[in-house]
Design a protein around this motif. Structure first.
Motif, PDB file in Angstrom:
ATOM      1  N   LEU A   1       0.824  -1.214   0.000  1.00 36.31           N
ATOM      2  CA  LEU A   1       0.000   0.000   0.000  1.00 36.31           C
ATOM      3  C   LEU A   1       0.855   1.259   0.000  1.00 36.31           C
ATOM      4  N   PHE A   2       2.130   1.135   0.370  1.00 39.16           N
ATOM      5  CA  PHE A   2       2.976   2.326   0.534  1.00 39.16           C
ATOM      6  C   PHE A   2       4.239   2.301  -0.320  1.00 39.16           C
ATOM      7  N   ASP A   3       4.588   1.149  -0.882  1.00 38.59           N
ATOM      8  CA  ASP A   3       5.884   1.002  -1.559  1.00 38.59           C
ATOM      9  C   ASP A   3       5.925   1.516  -2.990  1.00 38.59           C
ATOM     10  N   HIS A   4       4.786   1.707  -3.613  1.00 35.79           N
ATOM     11  CA  HIS A   4       4.775   2.037  -5.038  1.00 35.79           C
ATOM     12  C   HIS A   4       4.261   3.461  -5.248  1.00 35.79           C
ATOM     13  N   GLY A   5       5.018   4.404  -4.716  1.00 36.73           N
ATOM     14  CA  GLY A   5       4.643   5.811  -4.861  1.00 36.73           C
ATOM     15  C   GLY A   5       3.865   6.365  -3.699  1.00 36.73           C
ATOM     16  N   GLY A   6       3.697   5.576  -2.641  1.00 36.66           N
ATOM     17  CA  GLY A   6       2.985   6.042  -1.453  1.00 36.66           C
ATOM     18  C   GLY A   6       1.509   5.686  -1.486  1.00 36.66           C
ATOM     19  N   PHE A   7       0.819   6.004  -0.385  1.00 33.17           N
ATOM     20  CA  PHE A   7      -0.597   5.660  -0.246  1.00 33.17           C
ATOM     21  C   PHE A   7      -1.459   6.438  -1.244  1.00 33.17           C
ATOM     22  N   MET A   8      -1.057   7.683  -1.547  1.00 28.47           N
ATOM     23  CA  MET A   8      -1.810   8.509  -2.494  1.00 28.47           C
ATOM     24  C   MET A   8      -0.873   8.919  -3.634  1.00 28.47           C
ATOM     25  N   PRO A   9      -0.475   7.952  -4.485  1.00 27.05           N
ATOM     26  CA  PRO A   9       0.581   8.188  -5.470  1.00 27.05           C
ATOM     27  C   PRO A   9       0.240   9.250  -6.513  1.00 27.05           C
ATOM     28  N   ASN A  10      -1.053   9.407  -6.822  1.00 25.86           N
ATOM     29  CA  ASN A  10      -1.452  10.392  -7.838  1.00 25.86           C
ATOM     30  C   ASN A  10      -2.039  11.654  -7.216  1.00 25.86           C
ATOM     31  N   GLY A  11      -1.782  11.822  -5.906  1.00 27.84           N
ATOM     32  CA  GLY A  11      -2.229  13.036  -5.221  1.00 27.84           C
ATOM     33  C   GLY A  11      -3.733  13.085  -5.019  1.00 27.84           C
ATOM     34  N   VAL A  12      -4.185  14.242  -4.527  1.00 22.59           N
ATOM     35  CA  VAL A  12      -5.615  14.427  -4.253  1.00 22.59           C
ATOM     36  C   VAL A  12      -6.419  14.369  -5.548  1.00 22.59           C
ATOM     37  N   SER A  13      -5.827  14.850  -6.658  1.00 24.99           N
ATOM     38  CA  SER A  13      -6.562  14.848  -7.928  1.00 24.99           C
ATOM     39  C   SER A  13      -6.869  13.413  -8.372  1.00 24.99           C
ATOM     40  N   GLY A  14      -5.943  12.476  -8.130  1.00 22.38           N
ATOM     41  CA  GLY A  14      -6.194  11.075  -8.468  1.00 22.38           C
ATOM     42  C   GLY A  14      -7.328  10.502  -7.643  1.00 22.38           C
ATOM     43  N   LEU A  15      -7.337  10.856  -6.342  1.00 24.51           N
ATOM     44  CA  LEU A  15      -8.409  10.407  -5.448  1.00 24.51           C
ATOM     45  C   LEU A  15      -9.755  10.940  -5.939  1.00 24.51           C
TER      46      LEU A  15
END
Length: 467
Positions: free
Chosen positions: A189-203
């Motif tokens: 969940l955290f190793d591939h760019g972090g928990f929010m890899p694409n930032g708030v816009s991705g969410l």
């Protein structure tokens, strides 16, 4: 000309609870979740939690109205009563439109799943076959339909539970994936760019797919006209379903992303089948494909049922062609089933013409229709409350919680989702289609329904044309 007297109350609490699960746990979870994961990464879990909370408020608003007045046509009827006939017309037809679009997405996913076994067969052939099968099933007695929906839903719920338990077992015993160098566990969940890899816009972007995934749960309100003892059955169904769906969605996707790095999920069809294939469990992948196929069939089944009952309710109020109000000897509005089957043939055509791009486009159009329906349900409930005296409110058997702040926040969230659809280029077409659809309905109401409601002889000709 054997006409049944009305819809039969043949659906038990067990049927209704699993129908709502069947409609909401389908293509959105088994196939669409991969798109949402690609947009938001592991942060998609937050999107499902936030979206689920908003949907729960919609369900409670609908439950308050359905228990207060259980009728065929459900929220279309309530909107006509508390917001006016035009609002009821727009809401009812948009729900039918939503069910058609969602069913097209589901039959598309069915074709994709069948490609797992028969890659050489054109997808549209599978789509055509399933349209005829489901159409036939929906012409049966409502109890037969409810029973089949119960067992199909039970199968996929059982598969999800088994997948969660298997995933937790794999993590607990530290197996690594066959032929890959990835570890299995929460670290994914955290190793591939972090928990929010694409930032708030991705969410935020993922909400377009997340809300599509929850679409269909409002079928609980539609079942009110065919439920045994709706005052008892509907509250139980509504209170049970949202928690279960959140559990299934959030816990399932958590396990999924712990087992496998999120950037690679969904690259080979259903993420569920992909996970087990990559774990080296070939037979499990085949079994899971049976499960996701049954999930798609179950969701299509619920979609056709929901749209048919809504169009029947509209016909009862003169807001749909009168033929839609005709019942078979089993108490089934057969004409609406035939019309839904014909509409699904559009899905066959789309899968023939644009097999690669059809799913995301359909999912985002369905999101517009779904969120519009939810927004109108919330606004209708507010209008109902405002029309009631304090004594009448005190007598409500299933009042909405956190009044008035809960419904207000849910309304604001639905408006925000429309903004999301309009902001991101991939979903702007869906917003455009949605706006054109609503404008078309307003024009249709003013040209066809309103003159008929006003009375007078000249208005009979358009009605005959629509029979």
């Amino acid at each position: 000309m054997q006409q049944a007297q009305g819809l039969k109350r043949g659906l038990s609490a067990r049927h209704i609870r699993f129908m709502a699960l069947g409609s909401a746990i389908g293509t959105g979870l088994f196939y669409g979740s991969a798109s949402a994961i690609q947009m938001a990464g592991p942060a998609v879990l937050l999107a499902y939690l936030i979206g689920g909370a908003a949907v729960f408020m919609v369900m409670r608003a609908l439950g308050e109205m359905a228990v207060h007045n259980p009728v065929a046509g459900s929220f279309g009827h309530y909107a006509s009563t508390y917001l006016g006939p035009m609002a009821g017309f727009i809401l009812g037809w948009t729900y039918a439109f939503e069910m058609v679009i969602v069913a097209i997405a589901d039959v598309t996913a069915f074709g994709i799943y069948m490609g797992f076994w028969f890659p050489e067969v054109a997808r549209w052939i599978w789509v055509l076959g399933i349209v005829f099968l489901i159409g036939g099933l929906n012409l049966c007695n409502v109890r037969v339909f409810g029973e089949m929906e119960f067992w199909l839903s039970l199968l996929k719920v059982g598969a999800i539970v088994a997948m969660i338990l298997a995933g937790l077992g794999i993590m607990a015993f530290g197996f690594s994936q066959v032929g890959s160098g990835h570890a299995v566990g929460v670290s994914n969940l955290f190793d591939h760019g972090g928990f929010m890899p694409n930032g708030v816009s991705g969410l935020i972007a993922s909400f377009a797919v997340v809300m599509f995934a929850f679409g269909g749960i409002e079928i609980i309100g539609v079942t009110a006209g065919e439920a045994k003892d709706p005052q008892r059955v509907i509250p139980k169904a509504i209170n049970a379903v949202p928690l279960r769906i959140l559990l299934f969605y959030v816990l399932t996707l958590l396990v999924l992303m712990c087992l496998y790095p999120w950037p690679q999920i969904g690259s080979q069809g259903s993420p569920f089948v992909q996970i087990f294939s990559n774990l080296g469990i070939g037979s499990a992948a085949a079994v899971l494909n049976i499960v996701v196929i049954s999930a798609a069939i179950s969701a299509i089944n619920s979609d056709i049922f929901g749209a048919g009952r809504m169009m029947y309710g509209l016909a009862q109020h003169g807001q749909a062609p009168r033929g839609f109000g005709k019942l078979s000897k089993h108490g089934v509005p057969w004409m609406t089933v035939v019309v839904m089957g014909a509409a699904l043939l559009v899905g066959v055509l789309l899968n023939y013409l644009i097999p690669e791009n059809v799913f995301l486009l359909i999912a985002s159009i369905a999101t517009f229709a779904t969120v519009w329906v939810w927004l109108m349900i919330l606004v209708t409930q507010v209008a109902m409350r405002r029309s009631m005296s304090r004594e009448e409110v005190a007598q409500l058997k299933f009042p909405v919680p956190f009044w008035p702040y809960g419904p207000a926040m849910a309304i604001a969230f639905m408006v925000f989702i429309f903004g999301v659809l309009g902001y991101f280029p991939d979903t702007q077409a869906a917003l455009l289609v949605g706006v054109v659809w609503v404008v078309f309905l307003v024009a249709s109401y003013l040209l066809w329904c309103k003159p008929r409601a006003g009375g007078g002889e000249p208005v009979r000709e358009p009605a005959e044309l629509h029979r």
